[in-house]
Design an enzyme around this catalytic site. Structure first.
Site, mmCIF file in Angstrom:
data_model
loop_
_atom_site.group_PDB
_atom_site.id
_atom_site.type_symbol
_atom_site.label_atom_id
_atom_site.label_comp_id
_atom_site.label_asym_id
_atom_site.label_seq_id
_atom_site.Cartn_x
_atom_site.Cartn_y
_atom_site.Cartn_z
ATOM 1 N N ASP A 75 142.959 5.550 -26.155
ATOM 2 C CA ASP A 75 141.914 4.646 -27.749
ATOM 3 C C ASP A 75 143.362 5.013 -28.887
ATOM 4 O OD1 ASP A 75 141.893 4.790 -30.526
ATOM 5 O OD2 ASP A 75 139.824 4.375 -29.651
ATOM 6 N N HIS A 76 144.595 4.065 -28.560
ATOM 7 C CA HIS A 76 145.679 4.286 -29.420
ATOM 8 C C HIS A 76 145.718 5.213 -30.398
ATOM 9 C CE1 HIS A 76 144.817 0.192 -31.297
ATOM 10 N NE2 HIS A 76 146.117 0.843 -31.959
ATOM 11 N N LYS A 136 138.748 -9.274 -39.247
ATOM 12 C CA LYS A 136 140.037 -9.667 -39.047
ATOM 13 C C LYS A 136 140.150 -11.456 -40.075
ATOM 14 C CE LYS A 136 141.106 -9.549 -34.560
ATOM 15 N NZ LYS A 136 142.042 -8.678 -34.259
ATOM 16 N N HIS A 158 137.855 2.498 -31.663
ATOM 17 C CA HIS A 158 138.508 2.796 -32.796
ATOM 18 C C HIS A 158 137.649 3.595 -33.782
ATOM 19 C CE1 HIS A 158 141.842 1.135 -30.738
ATOM 20 N NE2 HIS A 158 141.772 -0.853 -30.800
HETATM 21 C C1 BG6 Z 1 143.380 -3.341 -30.687
HETATM 22 C C2 BG6 Z 1 142.358 -4.416 -31.083
HETATM 23 O O1 BG6 Z 1 142.358 -2.347 -29.869
HETATM 24 O O2 BG6 Z 1 143.619 -2.975 -32.170
HETATM 25 C C3 BG6 Z 1 143.458 -5.531 -31.882
HETATM 26 O O3 BG6 Z 1 141.848 -4.668 -29.745
HETATM 27 C C4 BG6 Z 1 143.416 -4.895 -33.199
HETATM 28 O O4 BG6 Z 1 142.347 -6.882 -31.504
HETATM 29 C C5 BG6 Z 1 144.903 -4.098 -32.938
HETATM 30 O O5 BG6 Z 1 144.375 -5.828 -33.655
HETATM 31 C C6 BG6 Z 1 144.306 -3.017 -34.459
HETATM 32 O O6 BG6 Z 1 145.531 -2.151 -33.880
HETATM 33 P P1 BG6 Z 1 145.880 -1.535 -34.737
HETATM 34 O O7 BG6 Z 1 146.933 -0.163 -34.988
HETATM 35 O O8 BG6 Z 1 146.638 -2.323 -35.568
HETATM 36 O O9 BG6 Z 1 145.486 -1.014 -36.440
#
Ligand code: BG6
Length: 506
Positions: free
Chosen positions: A194-195, A357, A257
């Protein structure tokens, strides 16, 4: 194994004892967007920071027909300004074209990996990164297993499988995916990304809570009135309408997230900051979150979709007018909800979550609002600008931590108002943190699973989200609308105002 090159000054900020040993990174789905945009730049950074052994190569696999040289060109195009170490890495990298349903793809892959290892002097450390659509995770894992690639070739080497969300689209499919992966890979080999966990500021939730004596004593129901978690994006769905139609904000952001940030915020202090300690406590925290009943979904969850509006000074279309989106789409681009957590620490403390969004700005934060003082000795007029204390963890952008408290306004009268004590990463550390993918790829390749999601965590997060999806599917919850560029629908304001509270206006 070949010698590991000396550290270079750029490696500061990453634990220099953690270097990737000689080995191969196999990227499945190597011709895709994620590889070019995130993975290759991250590998180049690791190479630049001298965190990769010389004997390191990438083997790309994908359906797109490419030669080895074609793949090397793709690597160079992704990172045109790489240094000499990157150029060497590109030269020793290889590519396999093939369909994932065809077993010969994986037998060819096994052969190429063995050739590369012989050529660079690596002895079998292999990381398989599935940069593919989730629909083929199972097929790829099975293919790797059938070709014997799920097991390390020698006793002192490791094989790991890295996959990225979405992990299923509901509880049942997530469990099926897990069962399928566990057919070929042991849980200890699976690294679920999960980034958000790669973000420094998300990791800092742990540092802030458990490296300081002043916050933790206040981190509970006795002092905290409520928690607000916001994940706001100003962008719309861009070119991802096709994917987003199958996901929506709940699956795309909340299940992963938000649940990660939530579990770090709610968890108990672990015995040690290691993979098992942290992940055990995160799961325990998620288990304490009250699973919403259909009635609670109706009362405490708002779903909405953006209409046309304005974003950063430009007129922008409605979600339903975006490419690859149905004109009658019922997909939510915004969710707000109230959750409760039934345990000793958090009983009675509402957790308000909102994500969407096309909101006015990009902002992710966790805010803990404290109780008001029991008795305000100042007059109403003198304290009209005073709000309860709040501790705000700014995850992004403008990363930092702020504490809001009351102070006397200079002057003859005794007026008090809020002020902010604000720590900003930019000025406190004067260095750019590593990109999330850089950190996570390094961790996966050195075998540190702390920042990856364990199977039981995924399961627990789905157990919270699944009843919401079910209630929505039975159409019990209407889809509200909000103009692009605003903070969401009026129903979301009502959700929190009903409790006598307000969304923060960042
Ligand atoms: C991704 C989603 O996991 O996270 C995207 O699929 C989203 O829709 C993105 O824009 C948001 O990541 P960050 O790092 O820009 O907050």
């Amino acid at each position: 194994m070949s010698e590991i090159p000396p550290p270079n000054p750029l490696s500061e900020g990453i634990d220099a004892t953690r270097r990737v040993p000689a080995g191969v990174l196999v990227v499945v789905g190597a011709s895709g967007d994620l590889t070019a945009r995130k993975l290759l730049p991250a590998i180049e950074q690791l190479s630049r920071r001298r965190l990769l052994a010389h004997s390191f190569a990438i083997v790309g696999v994908a359906r797109t027909e490419l030669t080895d040289d074609g793949f090397r060109q793709l690597m160079t195009d992704a990172v045109p300004d790489g240094d000499a170490a990157w150029t060497d890495l590109v030269k020793q990298s290889r590519y396999v074209t093939g369909d994932y349903s065809d077993p010969s793809t994986f037998t060819s892959l096994a052969k190429v990996i063995t050739e590369v290892e012989a050529q660079i002097g690596a002895s079998g450390n292999r990381t398989f990164y599935l940069a593919t659509i989730p629909a083929v995770f199972e097929e790829v894992a099975d293919g790797l297993g059938a070709a014997g690639l799920n097991r390390p070739p020698t006793a002192d080497t490791s094989v790991r499988l890295v996959i990225e969300k979405p992990f299923g689209r509901d509880l049942d499919s997530a469990r099926l995916l897990d069962t399928a992966l566990h057919r070929t890979f042991d849980e200890s080999q699976i690294y679920r990304i999960d980034h958000y966990l790669g973000k420094e500021t998300v990791q800092n939730v742990l540092a802030l809570r458990f490296a300081n004596a002043i916050f933790e004593p206040l981190w509970n129901r006795s002092y905290i009135d409520h928690v607000q978690i916001t994940v706001a994006e100003s962008l719309g769905v861009e070119k991802r309408g096709g994917f987003y139609e199958t996901a929506g904000a709940l699956r795309d952001i909340v299940q992963n997230h938000v649940m990660q940030v939530l579990s770090l915020t709610l968890m108990e202090p672990p015995g040690s900051i290691d993979a098992q300690g942290i992940r055990d406590e995160k799961v325990k925290a998620l288990r304490s979150v009250v699973i919403p009943t259909p009635e609670a979904v109706r009362a405490d969850v708002v779903r909405a979709q953006y209409d046309s509006g304005w974003s950063e000074g430009k007129a922008v279309p409605a979600y339903r007018e975006e490419p690859d989106v149905s004109p009658n789409s019922q997909t939510e681009t915004y969710v707000a909800m109230k959750l409760m957590c039934d345990n000793w620490r958090w009983a009675g403390v509402p957790i308000y979550i909102r994500t969407g969004k096309r909101l006015p700005k990009r902002l992710t934060e966790v805010a803990l609002q404290f109780h008001s003082v029991p008795h305000l000795a100042f007059g109403k007029a003198e304290s009209r600008d005073l709000r309860p204390n709040a501790l705000v963890l700014r995850i992004q952008p403008d990363e930092g931590v702020a504490l809001r408290f009351g102070a006397k306004v200079p002057g003859q009268a005794f007026n008090v108002r809020d002020v902010l004590m604000d720590m900003s990463y930019g000025s406190a550390f004067m260095e750019d943190p590593p990109e999330a993918y850089e950190r996570l790829l390094l961790d996966a390749m050195v075998g540190d699973p702390t920042l990856f999601i364990r199977s039981d965590e995924v399961d627990q997060a789905w157990q919270i989200v699944d009843p919401i999806l079910e209630a929505w599917e039975s159409r019990a919850v209407p889809l509200a609308g909000y103009a692009a560029g605003t903070w969401g629908p009026r129903q979301a304001d009502q959700l929190i105002e009903r409790d006598g509270r307000q969304w923060r206006t960042p």
